[in-house]
Scaffold this motif. Structure first.
Motif, PDB file in Angstrom:
ATOM      1  N   LYS A 296       0.768  -1.347  -0.069  1.00 27.59           N
ATOM      2  CA  LYS A 296      -0.037   0.032  -0.035  1.00 27.59           C
ATOM      3  C   LYS A 296       0.790   1.377  -0.029  1.00 27.59           C
ATOM      4  O   LYS A 296       0.426   2.223  -0.800  1.00 27.59           O
ATOM      5  N   ALA A 297       1.845   1.153   0.627  1.00 29.70           N
ATOM      6  CA  ALA A 297       2.686   2.465   0.814  1.00 29.70           C
ATOM      7  C   ALA A 297       3.464   2.674  -0.556  1.00 29.70           C
ATOM      8  O   ALA A 297       3.524   3.802  -1.121  1.00 29.70           O
ATOM      9  N   VAL A 298       3.954   1.476  -1.282  1.00 27.95           N
ATOM     10  CA  VAL A 298       4.398   1.978  -2.475  1.00 27.95           C
ATOM     11  C   VAL A 298       3.573   2.236  -3.641  1.00 27.95           C
ATOM     12  O   VAL A 298       3.803   3.112  -4.269  1.00 27.95           O
ATOM     13  N   ALA A 299       2.068   1.801  -3.499  1.00 30.22           N
ATOM     14  CA  ALA A 299       1.325   2.186  -4.352  1.00 30.22           C
ATOM     15  C   ALA A 299       1.031   3.542  -4.373  1.00 30.22           C
ATOM     16  O   ALA A 299       0.581   4.526  -5.255  1.00 30.22           O
ATOM     17  N   ALA A 300       0.811   4.248  -2.974  1.00 29.85           N
ATOM     18  CA  ALA A 300       0.276   5.262  -2.521  1.00 29.85           C
ATOM     19  C   ALA A 300       1.605   6.284  -3.171  1.00 29.85           C
ATOM     20  O   ALA A 300       1.275   7.576  -3.650  1.00 29.85           O
ATOM     21  N   ALA A 301       3.100   5.926  -2.940  1.00 30.89           N
ATOM     22  CA  ALA A 301       4.027   6.937  -3.353  1.00 30.89           C
ATOM     23  C   ALA A 301       4.013   6.914  -4.887  1.00 30.89           C
ATOM     24  O   ALA A 301       4.318   8.154  -5.483  1.00 30.89           O
ATOM     25  N   VAL A 302       3.553   5.794  -5.650  1.00 30.62           N
ATOM     26  CA  VAL A 302       3.820   5.940  -7.262  1.00 30.62           C
ATOM     27  C   VAL A 302       2.592   6.301  -7.777  1.00 30.62           C
ATOM     28  O   VAL A 302       2.595   7.129  -8.816  1.00 30.62           O
ATOM     29  N   LEU A 303       1.364   5.789  -7.284  1.00 28.81           N
ATOM     30  CA  LEU A 303      -0.041   5.990  -8.007  1.00 28.81           C
ATOM     31  C   LEU A 303      -0.930   7.009  -7.272  1.00 28.81           C
ATOM     32  O   LEU A 303      -1.681   7.330  -7.948  1.00 28.81           O
ATOM     33  N   GLY A 304      -0.314   7.455  -6.099  1.00 26.36           N
ATOM     34  CA  GLY A 304      -1.079   8.227  -5.159  1.00 26.36           C
ATOM     35  C   GLY A 304      -2.387   7.551  -4.750  1.00 26.36           C
ATOM     36  O   GLY A 304      -3.094   8.305  -4.226  1.00 26.36           O
ATOM     37  N   ASP A 305      -2.599   6.383  -4.478  1.00 26.95           N
ATOM     38  CA  ASP A 305      -3.655   5.838  -4.010  1.00 26.95           C
ATOM     39  C   ASP A 305      -3.165   4.296  -3.479  1.00 26.95           C
ATOM     40  O   ASP A 305      -2.825   3.380  -4.254  1.00 26.95           O
ATOM     41  N   PRO A 306      -3.301   4.236  -2.152  1.00 23.20           N
ATOM     42  CA  PRO A 306      -2.791   2.598  -1.527  1.00 23.20           C
ATOM     43  C   PRO A 306      -3.762   1.651  -2.032  1.00 23.20           C
ATOM     44  O   PRO A 306      -3.276   0.537  -1.693  1.00 23.20           O
ATOM     45  N   SER A 307      -4.941   1.939  -2.626  1.00 25.46           N
ATOM     46  CA  SER A 307      -5.832   0.899  -2.814  1.00 25.46           C
ATOM     47  C   SER A 307      -5.508   0.424  -4.420  1.00 25.46           C
ATOM     48  O   SER A 307      -6.216  -0.738  -4.605  1.00 25.46           O
ATOM     49  N   LYS A 308      -4.678   0.843  -4.841  1.00 24.03           N
ATOM     50  CA  LYS A 308      -4.501   0.597  -6.393  1.00 24.03           C
ATOM     51  C   LYS A 308      -3.174  -0.467  -6.576  1.00 24.03           C
ATOM     52  O   LYS A 308      -2.157  -0.365  -7.073  1.00 24.03           O
ATOM     53  N   VAL A 309      -3.832  -1.777  -5.877  1.00 22.73           N
ATOM     54  CA  VAL A 309      -2.585  -2.843  -5.715  1.00 22.73           C
ATOM     55  C   VAL A 309      -3.537  -4.192  -6.029  1.00 22.73           C
ATOM     56  O   VAL A 309      -4.684  -4.346  -5.500  1.00 22.73           O
ATOM     57  N   LYS A 310      -3.178  -5.009  -7.025  1.00 20.98           N
ATOM     58  CA  LYS A 310      -3.344  -6.345  -7.020  1.00 20.98           C
ATOM     59  C   LYS A 310      -2.707  -7.251  -6.402  1.00 20.98           C
ATOM     60  O   LYS A 310      -1.495  -7.025  -6.670  1.00 20.98           O
TER      61      LYS A 310
END
Length: 341
Positions: free
Chosen positions: A66-80
């Protein structure tokens, strides 16, 4: 039908090309283009990475995704979340099926060099232990001579077990398993006298039992197991992003930056490291190909390292793990982030 088949071929080719792009070394571009981070996780280990009845994942390792997704994509939920076993995890990473491996994987010489992986930094210092049923009457691993032992194949645990028994002139009968779920099943069915894996994994497994008090984790720790998020070798910028996201979580705890005071400190902190980390001064994000507030979003996703630990595996959870070696270096532990300078 021919046109449909043609479109299917094009789509398959595009997917193959996408995986190849990720494998060749521009993971950041691929993740941004896809809009989702493919994160390799455990098949299910309560406290670390496990889905609920609705398929929602949570845990200590999930917080890294979640932290990496938030850093890169701006949204911690954008994870598969891609479940991987001890045998499939590294293939999933090197093939490009996942962008990041955020599961209990030990940083070793061979994995770093021969398997061509990069480990971003240790997020949990662990060691291999043993669990037995209390009624077995065993209080030490040295009493397990001749025992049957459940062990996950394709893991450093398997090699450590062989080394330790050989060094102690003992024998054992392995019961090979593919996942923690299978290990729990076999152990509970009486197929093995003991279950061995990382001590944290044993604590998580025992916590899920209906009768946890009837199972004992023996005192011996037979190995060093520095668990670390892994990336593909050769994509230095992507590894830097994962590494500094982890360091942001650890640094945030050290500097007293929490999910509750994050916004306030981003405006008012006079600590130069905090200012740089949160994007209040300078533009460290540009050095990674990200924006100024990448670290701020990473911390906001699940809190700082201490918050993540306490919420998922700490002493107030069913897992009940003390900080121990995973305390900050300022508090007698080994958690030490490189400086934001």
């Amino acid at each position: 039908m021919r046109y449909t088949a043609f479109l299917a071929t094009v789509a398959a080719s595009a997917l193959t090309a996408g995986v190849a792009l990720a494998a060749e070394g521009d993971t950041l571009a691929q993740v941004k283009q896809r809009g989702v981070l493919n994160c390799g996780v455990n098949t299910g280990l309560v406290g670390f990475a496990a889905p609920d009845a609705n398929g929602n994942w949570s845990g200590f390792d999930i917080a890294v995704c979640k932290a990496v997704a938030a850093a890169v994509l701006g949204d911690p939920s954008k994870v598969k979340y891609v479940p991987t076993t001890g045998q499939t995890r590294f293939t999933a990473l090197t093939s490009g099926e996942v962008d990041l491996l955020a599961r209990n994987s030990t940083w070793t010489f061979q994995r770093d060099t021969d398997l061509k992986m990069d480990f971003a930094g240790v997020n949990y210092y662990d060691g291999q232990g043993f669990m037995v049923r209390k009624d077995l009457g065993v209080s030490s691993a040295t009493e397990l001579d001749g025992a049957t032992i459940c062990i996950q194949t394709g893991t450093s645990t398997e090699l450590n077990l062989a080394d330790w028994f050989k060094a102690n002139n003992m024998t054992y009968q392995p019961v090979n398993i593919d996942s923690n779920a299978e290990g729990e099943q076999q152990y509970m069915a009486g197929a093995c006298d003991a279950y061995t894996t990382d001590a944290s994994g044993l604590a998580a497994t025992r916590a899920a039992f209906a009768d946890p008090d009837n199972h004992v984790i023996l005192p011996e720790i037979i190995s060093k197991e520095p668990l670390a998020p892994a990336t593909r070798h050769g994509d230095n910028n992507w590894t830097d992003i994962v590494r500094w996201t982890l360091y942001a979580l650890i640094s945030a705890e050290e500097y007293g930056v929490t999910s509750a005071n994050l916004d306030e400190l981003s405006r008012s902190s006079t600590n130069p490291d905090v200012q740089r980390m949160l994007g209040a001064t300078d533009d460290y994000g540009a050095m990674l190909g990200l924006d100024k507030e990448w670290a701020k979003r990473a911390i906001a996703a699940s809190g700082n390292y201490g918050e993540i630990f306490a919420a998922n595996i700490g002493e107030q959870t069913p897992i009940g793990l003390p900080r121990g070696l995973n305390a900050l270096w300022t508090q007698g532990g080994l958690m030490y982030a490189m400086p934001f300078r």
